[in-house]
Design an enzyme around this catalytic site. Structure first.
Site, PDB file in Angstrom:
ATOM      1  CB  CYS A  85      49.674  52.154  51.591  1.00 59.06           C
ATOM      2  SG  CYS A  85      49.363  51.908  49.832  1.00 59.06           S
ATOM      3  CG  HIS A 169      49.460  47.094  51.870  1.00 55.88           C
ATOM      4  ND1 HIS A 169      48.208  46.773  51.427  1.00 55.88           N
ATOM      5  CD2 HIS A 169      49.727  48.317  51.348  1.00 55.88           C
ATOM      6  CE1 HIS A 169      47.739  47.747  50.676  1.00 55.88           C
ATOM      7  NE2 HIS A 169      48.649  48.694  50.610  1.00 55.88           N
ATOM      8  CD  GLU A 171      48.239  43.870  55.623  1.00 53.30           C
ATOM      9  OE1 GLU A 171      47.465  43.566  54.710  1.00 53.30           O
ATOM     10  OE2 GLU A 171      49.092  44.775  55.491  1.00 53.30           O
TER      11      GLU A 171
END
Length: 196
Positions: A85, A169, A171
């Site tokens: 990001c 992102h 995760e």
């Protein structure tokens, strides 16, 4: 994973879930975004660097500038580096690329991204308003991921260094699990670096 492998995490506004995923795989040293590179090295002696997500303009003169300077030094010295990001945008700036503000930012947990290496589409979680400019790419920079919404850059890699970053992102908890393989890629780069 790779227990007790110490990485420095530059916190530009990191989410708890990213720290949780990193802590499953590494010994994590949390560093504020404006912590000088030499302080990080002298205090913690990490084997790799991770640049986190966060808000704001990556080219703004503030804590982001310090993080970019640390990343540029880590790249110059050959450390493995992963950015996500805002960390992806800072990584691009550290590699001499440029960023600009998107007309329409990418927001939400349903952003389709094409992985150019595997030719697979991943549904990703994103929340950003800036992009690395394609026209600023250099010979040593390779695009690894593209947005299927607007064809903007979603991932880059330096060809001659153990350095890569993505605009989203990975995760993504709760939500899509498509991109957790990126943490495994980071481990692979660190293992190669450690063997040197």
């Amino acid at each position: 994973g790779l227990p007790l492998t110490r990485i420095a995490v530059l916190d530009c506004g990191i989410k708890y879930n990213i720290l949780r995923e990193l802590c499953k795989r590494f010994e994590v040293v949390w560093c504020p975004a404006n912590m000088p590179f030499n302080d990080i090295i002298n205090r913690w002696n990490p084997i790799a660097f991770f640049a986190s997500n966060g808000p704001g303009d990556p080219a703004h003169d503030g804590a982001a500038r310090k993080a970019k300077e640390s990343l540029a030094e880590a790249v110059r010295m050959g450390f493995p580096v992963m950015g996500i990001c805002l960390g992806h945008q800072l990584m691009g700036l550290a590699a001499g690329l440029r960023t600009y503000k998107l007309r329409y930012g990418h927001r939400g947990a349903n952003q389709p991204v094409l992985d150019l290496e595997s030719n697979k589409v991943h549904i990703t979680s994103q929340n950003h308003g800036f992009e690395v400019i394609k026209q600023s790419l250099k010979k040593n920079t390779e695009i690894t991921h593209l947005s299927l919404f607007d064809n903007s850059i979603e991932g880059i890699r330096l060809k001659n260094k153990p350095v890569f970053s993505v605009q989203y992102h990975p995760e993504a908890n709760p939500g899509p699990q498509d991109s957790k393989y990126l943490f495994s890629n980071f481990i692979r780069e660190i293992k190669k670096y450690a063997k040197k």
